[in-house]
Design a protein around this motif. Structure first.
Motif, mmCIF file in Angstrom:
data_model
loop_
_atom_site.group_PDB
_atom_site.id
_atom_site.type_symbol
_atom_site.label_atom_id
_atom_site.label_comp_id
_atom_site.label_asym_id
_atom_site.label_seq_id
_atom_site.Cartn_x
_atom_site.Cartn_y
_atom_site.Cartn_z
ATOM 1 N N ARG A 44 -35.285 0.218 -19.234
ATOM 2 C CA ARG A 44 -35.470 1.565 -18.711
ATOM 3 C C ARG A 44 -34.523 2.547 -19.399
ATOM 4 N NH1 ARG A 44 -34.623 0.296 -13.871
ATOM 5 N NH2 ARG A 44 -36.718 -0.483 -13.478
ATOM 6 N N CYS A 45 -33.299 2.104 -19.698
ATOM 7 C CA CYS A 45 -32.370 2.994 -20.415
ATOM 8 C C CYS A 45 -32.880 3.325 -21.801
ATOM 9 C CB CYS A 45 -30.997 2.322 -20.508
ATOM 10 S SG CYS A 45 -30.140 2.184 -18.942
ATOM 11 N N LEU A 46 -33.450 2.322 -22.500
ATOM 12 C CA LEU A 46 -33.996 2.583 -23.842
ATOM 13 C C LEU A 46 -35.216 3.492 -23.777
ATOM 14 C CD1 LEU A 46 -33.696 -0.973 -25.441
ATOM 15 C CD2 LEU A 46 -32.414 1.068 -26.071
ATOM 16 N N MET A 47 -35.958 3.387 -22.683
ATOM 17 C CA MET A 47 -37.176 4.182 -22.553
ATOM 18 C C MET A 47 -36.893 5.635 -22.196
ATOM 19 S SD MET A 47 -40.340 3.565 -19.920
ATOM 20 C CE MET A 47 -39.314 3.929 -18.515
ATOM 21 N N LEU A 48 -35.938 5.885 -21.339
ATOM 22 C CA LEU A 48 -35.771 7.215 -20.776
ATOM 23 C C LEU A 48 -34.595 7.996 -21.328
ATOM 24 C CD1 LEU A 48 -36.509 6.443 -17.008
ATOM 25 C CD2 LEU A 48 -38.053 7.397 -18.723
ATOM 26 N N VAL A 49 -33.634 7.369 -21.953
ATOM 27 C CA VAL A 49 -32.424 8.063 -22.384
ATOM 28 C C VAL A 49 -32.389 8.115 -23.902
ATOM 29 C CG1 VAL A 49 -29.919 8.110 -22.288
ATOM 30 C CG2 VAL A 49 -31.215 7.274 -20.335
ATOM 31 N N ASN A 50 -32.159 9.305 -24.427
ATOM 32 C CA ASN A 50 -32.089 9.493 -25.874
ATOM 33 C C ASN A 50 -30.664 9.657 -26.374
ATOM 34 O OD1 ASN A 50 -34.914 9.405 -26.231
ATOM 35 N ND2 ASN A 50 -35.070 11.546 -25.545
ATOM 36 N N GLU A 51 -29.678 9.622 -25.480
ATOM 37 C CA GLU A 51 -28.275 9.789 -25.899
ATOM 38 C C GLU A 51 -27.888 8.635 -26.827
ATOM 39 O OE1 GLU A 51 -23.793 9.937 -23.947
ATOM 40 O OE2 GLU A 51 -25.558 10.101 -22.662
ATOM 41 N N PRO A 52 -27.340 8.938 -27.975
ATOM 42 C CA PRO A 52 -27.057 7.866 -28.954
ATOM 43 C C PRO A 52 -26.155 6.777 -28.398
ATOM 44 C CG PRO A 52 -26.863 10.032 -29.966
ATOM 45 C CD PRO A 52 -27.055 10.277 -28.513
ATOM 46 N N GLN A 53 -25.104 7.176 -27.663
ATOM 47 C CA GLN A 53 -24.158 6.182 -27.144
ATOM 48 C C GLN A 53 -24.847 5.227 -26.176
ATOM 49 O OE1 GLN A 53 -20.883 5.837 -28.024
ATOM 50 N NE2 GLN A 53 -20.823 3.970 -26.783
ATOM 51 N N ILE A 99 -49.055 -9.353 -26.249
ATOM 52 C CA ILE A 99 -50.050 -8.413 -26.791
ATOM 53 C C ILE A 99 -51.424 -8.568 -26.144
ATOM 54 C CG2 ILE A 99 -51.361 -7.839 -28.884
ATOM 55 C CD1 ILE A 99 -48.800 -8.166 -30.468
ATOM 56 N N PRO A 100 -51.930 -9.753 -25.907
ATOM 57 C CA PRO A 100 -53.285 -9.849 -25.321
ATOM 58 C C PRO A 100 -53.417 -9.137 -23.978
ATOM 59 C CG PRO A 100 -52.592 -11.950 -26.190
ATOM 60 C CD PRO A 100 -51.410 -11.086 -26.270
ATOM 61 N N SER A 101 -52.360 -9.030 -23.230
ATOM 62 C CA SER A 101 -52.464 -8.424 -21.896
ATOM 63 C C SER A 101 -52.214 -6.925 -21.901
ATOM 64 C CB SER A 101 -51.474 -9.097 -20.937
ATOM 65 O OG SER A 101 -50.145 -8.910 -21.396
ATOM 66 N N LEU A 102 -51.926 -6.364 -23.088
ATOM 67 C CA LEU A 102 -51.632 -4.940 -23.158
ATOM 68 C C LEU A 102 -52.906 -4.128 -23.288
ATOM 69 C CD1 LEU A 102 -48.589 -4.917 -25.618
ATOM 70 C CD2 LEU A 102 -48.532 -4.723 -23.135
ATOM 71 N N LEU A 128 -40.929 -8.468 -19.305
ATOM 72 C CA LEU A 128 -41.521 -7.422 -20.135
ATOM 73 C C LEU A 128 -42.875 -6.977 -19.583
ATOM 74 C CD1 LEU A 128 -40.619 -8.778 -23.686
ATOM 75 C CD2 LEU A 128 -39.690 -6.734 -22.569
ATOM 76 N N ARG A 129 -43.683 -7.956 -19.105
ATOM 77 C CA ARG A 129 -44.989 -7.603 -18.560
ATOM 78 C C ARG A 129 -44.814 -6.669 -17.354
ATOM 79 N NH1 ARG A 129 -46.673 -12.293 -18.048
ATOM 80 N NH2 ARG A 129 -47.935 -12.403 -19.957
ATOM 81 N N SER A 130 -43.855 -6.992 -16.483
ATOM 82 C CA SER A 130 -43.627 -6.123 -15.329
ATOM 83 C C SER A 130 -43.180 -4.732 -15.760
ATOM 84 C CB SER A 130 -42.555 -6.731 -14.415
ATOM 85 O OG SER A 130 -42.963 -7.980 -13.928
ATOM 86 N N PHE A 131 -42.349 -4.665 -16.797
ATOM 87 C CA PHE A 131 -41.882 -3.377 -17.315
ATOM 88 C C PHE A 131 -43.039 -2.554 -17.822
ATOM 89 C CE2 PHE A 131 -40.616 -1.094 -21.210
ATOM 90 C CZ PHE A 131 -39.832 -0.102 -20.636
ATOM 91 N N VAL A 132 -44.009 -3.217 -18.602
ATOM 92 C CA VAL A 132 -45.146 -2.491 -19.174
ATOM 93 C C VAL A 132 -46.080 -2.018 -18.063
ATOM 94 C CG1 VAL A 132 -47.181 -2.716 -20.638
ATOM 95 C CG2 VAL A 132 -44.994 -3.672 -21.373
ATOM 96 N N GLU A 133 -46.343 -2.886 -17.074
ATOM 97 C CA GLU A 133 -47.247 -2.521 -16.005
ATOM 98 C C GLU A 133 -46.714 -1.348 -15.185
ATOM 99 O OE1 GLU A 133 -47.708 -6.066 -13.807
ATOM 100 O OE2 GLU A 133 -49.058 -7.015 -15.259
ATOM 101 N N GLY A 172 -49.149 4.090 -19.036
ATOM 102 C CA GLY A 172 -49.939 5.193 -18.518
ATOM 103 C C GLY A 172 -49.128 6.419 -18.232
ATOM 104 N N VAL A 173 -47.806 6.276 -18.061
ATOM 105 C CA VAL A 173 -46.919 7.417 -17.819
ATOM 106 C C VAL A 173 -46.030 7.651 -19.028
ATOM 107 C CG1 VAL A 173 -45.146 8.390 -16.345
ATOM 108 C CG2 VAL A 173 -46.931 6.951 -15.355
ATOM 109 N N TYR A 174 -45.447 6.547 -19.504
ATOM 110 C CA TYR A 174 -44.550 6.639 -20.655
ATOM 111 C C TYR A 174 -45.069 5.719 -21.771
ATOM 112 C CZ TYR A 174 -41.477 8.342 -16.920
ATOM 113 O OH TYR A 174 -40.952 9.016 -15.848
ATOM 114 N N ASP A 175 -46.358 5.913 -22.158
ATOM 115 C CA ASP A 175 -46.950 4.975 -23.128
ATOM 116 C C ASP A 175 -46.144 4.902 -24.403
ATOM 117 O OD1 ASP A 175 -48.907 4.324 -21.401
ATOM 118 O OD2 ASP A 175 -50.363 5.784 -22.170
ATOM 119 N N ARG A 176 -45.896 6.038 -24.964
ATOM 120 C CA ARG A 176 -45.198 6.054 -26.247
ATOM 121 C C ARG A 176 -43.820 5.425 -26.135
ATOM 122 N NH1 ARG A 176 -46.103 8.650 -30.902
ATOM 123 N NH2 ARG A 176 -44.317 9.094 -32.265
ATOM 124 N N GLN A 177 -43.075 5.776 -25.066
ATOM 125 C CA GLN A 177 -41.727 5.224 -24.908
ATOM 126 C C GLN A 177 -41.774 3.715 -24.664
ATOM 127 O OE1 GLN A 177 -42.972 7.847 -23.510
ATOM 128 N NE2 GLN A 177 -41.481 9.583 -23.363
#
Length: 1150
Positions: free
Chosen positions: A1058-1067, A1133-1136, A1099-1104, A1108-1113
């Motif tokens: 979630r930190c990698l997905m939502l936060v862009n701060e380099p540190q 990949i097959p379940s994505l 990872l599957r739980s994270f993607v689900e 649909g909200v943060y696809d690109r991230q």
């Protein structure tokens, strides 16, 4: 009457206008007085004197009507004296003259007429006093061109009043000039109802003389310092006459006349009756003396004029010196038979009258100051060698001096003058021939009689008692001097200065030649002198000096001399025996709360000397077989509680001397007795039991009362140790409340009780622990455990005596030294030594570490249970011990307490995790780490928290299953992970975080429960506070912990993604990526070459959740994971859902 603005009301007015009933004003009257009491109608008993001195209305209930009847005429109360001054005083002079002479010049013979004329005169004088108080105001300048006639009269009234008073003094004249037939009225005794006119005339003169002084004093007060001049008199004669000069002239004349009357009475007084014969002719003159005393003392304090004694001294000094009297005090009779004796007699009786108060009461109070300066002049005349007064005169003079010492504070200078006289005449017999056998004095045939005579000199009879007034006939002048000396020696002085001065003067008069010149009478006087001095001050010093002087007597002295010497020495021995009782009485006075501070300081001198002397008796006594216990009297029950700190140190030092000397003699005398003398040992033991009983009875209760003091004296521990050894040596001598084990009971009171201050415990226990015999008797485990617990408490509380600024106090430094010695002795205890043998060091952590080491090596369950019990006994109620630090916010104390408790928790963690000790562990964590309010003791917590957290490292897995223990660990980690987490990211600070330094395993337990999410919980897209610091802490935790449990490693994975997905701060991204890399790599290593299913599930739980909200991230995060472990992403990949082509391409390439 024609010049009066308000002439008298017509005498033919109606009765309602002439209703002038009035109360009788105060006056001199001795016709109904019994004994020596003042008249109830006099100026003092009626309150006239008090009202005068307090500036109150002379007659508050009189002269309230508009008119007042004076001399048979009604007058306007508020204006009569101003408007009709000459007329009223003319009527007064007419009445006064009519009282003296009738129309044909003969004395009146009608009592009632004389009494009525006197009452009219007194009533007028009282009206003047009231008028001055109520209506007179200080005169002011008349600025108006035509002032009111009354204002002119009012401005001239003070001068007119002064002239009229002067005319009255001329008319009445002096008391000494009254006809002999009138003066004879002083001698009328047993007055009947009808008194002669001469009596009324005489007492009217007394009323006039006192009223003139009273009116002049009131006039001066009302004029507020303005000088009143008799203008008409000045214009006629050219001489100045003011209110002050008239007051002085009239006063001195009155004092001179009263003194002359006293002189006439003294000429008829025998020396034996000097103190029982009064100086006043009747009680009215006695009252007049008292009135003058208080008036002059009041004026001396308020107006800074001469005092009463100053007036009397100026009057009497020419009389005793033989020089012509000054003009203002002339008129004393020239036929005085003994001027010096008369002066002594008069001064003494006047001093007695000085005891009367303003209301005529307070006969035992001191209202009049002393007059020692003049009395010392009289003493020099009495003791002058050139005058050579006879014993009958000297005896009366010294008797008067004794009376003055009882009335005033004794004078050291007066005693010095008298001693100079008696040191020259010590061989004198001091006999008055005409007294016969009664004047020979008492012959002391026994030592006790000699001592009793000295005691009688040290306890003079009360002033007015028969024993005092008849002293002239029962004692010679030297014996009376000894009474004066005893009074002076008994007075309070700063540091005993008067006593030392007098004692030095007495010692200086005796030399070898002087001693050899003493006759038998002189030797008896010498012995009486030293017995009196010894009884009053420093018995030992005075007795030693007396014995030294007696040794100077010639060896071939007569047997009678030798008999007196032995008698005197035996009297000194009796005085030593009496000293114990005197010590108890003095100690009671010292204890009394009403005793003044100066008196207590003076009393400590003899009390301290007694302690020194008794200590020397015990030190020099070879066997305690001289009834030394009698010196340890009940006086100590009163003395010890009343002592201040310095005095208490002296008293406890004395007690230690006695205890140590008893132990020394006991050890010397405890050698086996010969077979032929078995009773000797029993007798010796019996003597020691008697001494021990006195010590227990009079000293131990006070020591016991001091044990809980917050500031115990330093010597209390030493004295308590002495009593412990006494109980060990003679257990049967201890009180019943200490039985059956007196040693353990005393040690519980002073060494093992948690309420006793560490400064006392650390000084007391070393005395006990270094005594091998006593230690062997305390070999039981409970006694040793109690000693260890007391030591442990003292270690915890060693910073209680720090100053507020953190510096070491004197008590704190003493405690550190004592604690070091106690630590050394505690480590030598058998029970502690058995634990400490596993350790190389002997630091303060040795005890917890040693106990933990021994416990870990025990195999049997019973041994382990017993060890837990011992360990809990060692530390006692540890939270109670450190509570004073929390209350006082003592920083060093708090840091020490946290560190020691942390060592206990660290080294005893297996022991504390047991069911018997687990409650203590919970209390320690709740009380120190999880209080309701987080204590602001960052330094102590930062240093000790790693020690507390190591309980998770040193505790077995089965013990950690306890839900309560796990919950406490998680609570501690949550609180202090957040508390010590830096606001700004800093790898150096995070790396030294106390939670990380403590135990990573315990932190991982917290992570396993999911409690980490509260630090990484996002609110919508908003990151949690201090996210960078939290991620750094997680990264450092993963680096330090090599756990390969996949279920544990994947717990923080959703938060990292979630930190990698939502936060862009380099540190944040860098730290999250590093932590994610560690998690992915360890999961891949644990999967042994295949994809990690737990990670795929995460990872599957994270993607689900986020698709649909943060696809690109989301797919950006998957690209990062694919770089770290492609197999995991490929399996996902097959379940994505259909991703963007670029993403599919990137994922397939990975």
């Amino acid at each position: 009457m024609q010049n009066s603005l308000t002439p008298p009301v017509s005498p033919f007015a109606t009765d309602s206008q002439n209703d002038l009933a009035c109360a009788r004003p105060p006056c001199f009257c001795c016709s109904e007085v019994k004994d020596e009491a003042l008249s109830t109608d006099g100026y003092i008993s009626r309150g006239s004197l008090k009202r005068l001195l307090l500036r109150l209305d002379p007659a508050p209930t009189e002269y309230e009507k508009d008119t007042v009847e004076i001399f048979g005429f009604p007058w306007v109360t508020e204006t009569a004296l101003v408007e009709s001054t000459k007329l009223l005083f003319g009527l007064f002079r007419q009445q006064l003259a009519h009282t003296v002479y009738s129309g044909d010049g003969e004395l009146l013979t009608l009592h009632y007429e004389a009494e009525d004329l006197r009452q009219q005169c007194v009533w007028f004088l009282q009206y003047i006093k009231v008028f001055l108080h109520r209506f007179l105001e200080p005169s002011v300048s008349l600025d108006a061109a035509h002032p009111h006639p009354y204002e002119e009269l009012e401005s001239q009234f003070p001068s007119a009043l002064l002239e009229e008073l002067f005319s009255i003094t001329l008319l009445t004249g002096r008391l000494k000039d009254l006809p002999a037939s009138v003066q004879s009225s002083f001698c009328i005794q047993n007055h009947g109802r009808i008194l002669p006119p001469s009596w009324h005339l005489l007492h009217l003169h007394l009323d006039v003389h006192w009223s003139v002084l009273e009116i002049l004093h009131t006039l001066g007060q009302k004029m507020r310092g303005q000088v009143v001049y008799a203008h008409q008199f000045v214009n006629l004669t050219g001489e100045n006459l003011t209110d002050t000069s008239l007051f002085e002239e009239h006063l001195r004349a009155l004092l001179c006349d009263l003194t002359g009357l006293a002189m006439g009475k003294y000429n008829k007084v025998r020396p034996t009756d000097a103190l029982s014969s009064n100086h006043y002719s009747c009680l009215c003159t006695k009252e007049l003396w008292v009135l003058l005393m208080h008036l002059l003392q009041h004026r001396s304090k308020v107006l800074r004029t001469e005092s009463f004694w100053s007036y009397m001294n100026s009057l009497l000094r020419p009389l005793v010196s033989g020089k012509p009297a000054a003009e203002n005090s002339s008129g004393l009779p020239s036929h005085c038979k003994d001027p010096v004796g008369f002066t002594w007699w008069l001064i003494t009786h006047l001093a007695m009258l000085g005891q009367y108060g303003r209301s005529g009461t307070g006969l035992n109070e001191k209202h009049l100051g002393h007059n020692w300066t003049f009395v010392e002049e009289l003493l020099r005349l009495t003791c002058s060698p050139k005058d050579g007064l006879a014993e009958e005169q000297v005896r009366m003079h010294v008797h008067c001096c004794l009376s003055l010492c009882l009335l005033w504070e004794p004078s050291t200078s007066a005693v010095s003058v008298l001693w100079d006289y008696y040191s020259r005449n010590l061989n004198g017999s001091f006999i008055v021939p005409w007294l016969g056998v009664s004047g020979l004095g008492t012959v002391c045939k026994t030592p006790l009689a000699l001592l009793e005579q000295a005691r009688s000199c040290c306890a003079p009879s009360p002033l007015c008692s028969p024993g005092h007034t008849q002293l002239y006939s029962s004692a010679n002048s030297f014996h009376i001097f000894l009474r004066v000396l005893a009074l002076c020696l008994s007075q309070d002085g700063a540091g005993g200065v008067p006593q030392r001065q007098i004692k030095g003067r007495i010692y200086s008069k005796f030399s070898s030649k002087k001693m050899q010149e003493l006759s038998e009478t002189g030797l008896l006087n010498f012995l009486l002198l030293f017995l009196v001095v010894a009884r009053q001050v420093e018995l030992e010093d005075v007795a030693n000096r007396a014995c030294d002087l007696l040794s100077l007597l010639p060896s071939n002295c007569p047997p009678s001399h030798r008999t007196l010497v032995w008698r005197g020495q035996l009297s000194l021995l009796l005085l030593f025996q009496w000293l114990a009782f005197s010590f108890s009485e003095t100690a009671k006075e010292f204890y009394n709360k009403t005793t003044e501070v100066s008196r207590r300081l003076a009393l400590w001198g003899p009390l301290g000397s007694y302690l020194e002397g008794v200590a020397e008796v015990f030190e020099t006594s070879p066997s305690l077989s001289l009834s030394e216990e009698k010196l340890l009297s009940e006086g100590f029950d009163w003395l010890l509680p009343a002592c201040r700190q310095s005095e208490l140190n002296s008293a406890l030092g004395f007690l230690q001397t006695v205890l140590a000397q008893r132990v020394h003699q006991r050890s010397v005398q405890s050698a086996p007795a010969p077979v032929w003398a078995p009773t000797t040992a029993n007798v010796i033991k019996e003597r020691h039991l008697v001494v021990a009983a006195a010590l227990w009875a009079h000293f131990f209760p006070f020591l016991h009362s001091l044990r809980l003091s917050q500031t115990p004296p330093a010597q209390l521990a030493d004295a308590a140790a002495g009593f412990t050894l006494l109980a060990f040596d003679l257990p049967s001598s201890a009180p019943q409340d200490l039985q059956p084990h007196p040693v353990q009971s005393i040690m519980q009171c002073f060494g093992w009780d948690d309420m006793v201050q560490p400064i006392l415990v650390t000084r007391y226990l070393p005395h006990m622990l270094q005594n091998s015999d006593l230690l062997s008797s305390l070999s039981s485990a409970s006694a040793q455990s109690l000693s260890v617990r007391s030591w442990f408490r003292c270690v915890l509380q060693q910073h209680l005596h720090k100053n507020q600024d953190g510096t070491d106090s004197r008590t704190g430094r003493a405690l550190a030294e004592q604690l070091s010695e106690l630590t050394r002795l505690v480590l030598r205890l058998p029970e502690v030594d058995s634990c400490s043998r596993f350790l190389v060091t002997s630091s303060l952590t040795c005890s917890p570490q040693a106990v933990g080491t021994v416990y870990s090596q025990l195999q049997l369950l019973s041994e382990r249970s017993a060890m837990v019990t011992r360990a809990l006994d060692y530390i006692g109620d540890i939270l109670k011990h450190i509570k004073p630090y929390m209350v006082s916010r003592n920083q060093e104390g708090i840091q020490l307490a946290y560190w020691i408790v942390g060592c206990v928790v660290k080294h005893w963690s297996p022991l504390l995790a047991t069911s018997k000790a687990q409650q203590l562990l919970f209390r320690l964590v709740d009380g120190l780490l999880l209080p309701h309010h987080l204590p602001q003791q960052d330094r102590a917590l930062r240093d000790s928290l790693p020690l507390f957290l190591q309980v998770g490292t040193n505790t077995t897995v089965s013990q950690l299953q306890s839900s309560c223990l796990k919950q406490q660990l998680c609570s501690v980690i949550h609180r202090y992970l957040d508390h010590f987490l830096p606001a700004a990211p800093s790898m150096g600070v995070v790396a030294n975080h106390p939670v990380l330094l403590g135990a990573c395993e315990a932190v991982l337990i917290s992570v396993k429960t999911g409690d980490h999410e509260r630090f990484l919980q996002f609110k919508s897209r908003a990151p949690p506070p201090r996210l960078s610091s939290v991620l750094m802490f997680l990264l450092e935790l993963l680096r330090r912990n090599g756990d390969t449990d996949v279920s544990l490693l994947t717990l923080p994975l959703p938060s990292l993604l979630r930190c990698l997905m939502l936060v862009n701060e380099p540190q944040v991204r860098k730290t999250s990526t590093d932590a994610l890399q560690l998690v992915v790599e360890r999961c891949a290593a644990a999967a042994a070459g295949g994809p990690c299913m737990q990670m795929i599930s995460a990872l599957r739980s994270f993607v689900e959740e986020n698709e649909g909200v943060y696809d690109r991230q989301v797919y950006g995060v998957l690209e990062t994971v694919a770089i770290l472990d492609p197999t995991v992403v490929e399996a996902l990949i097959p379940s994505l859902q259909l991703p963007p082509p670029s993403t599919v391409f990137m994922l397939s390439r990975q």
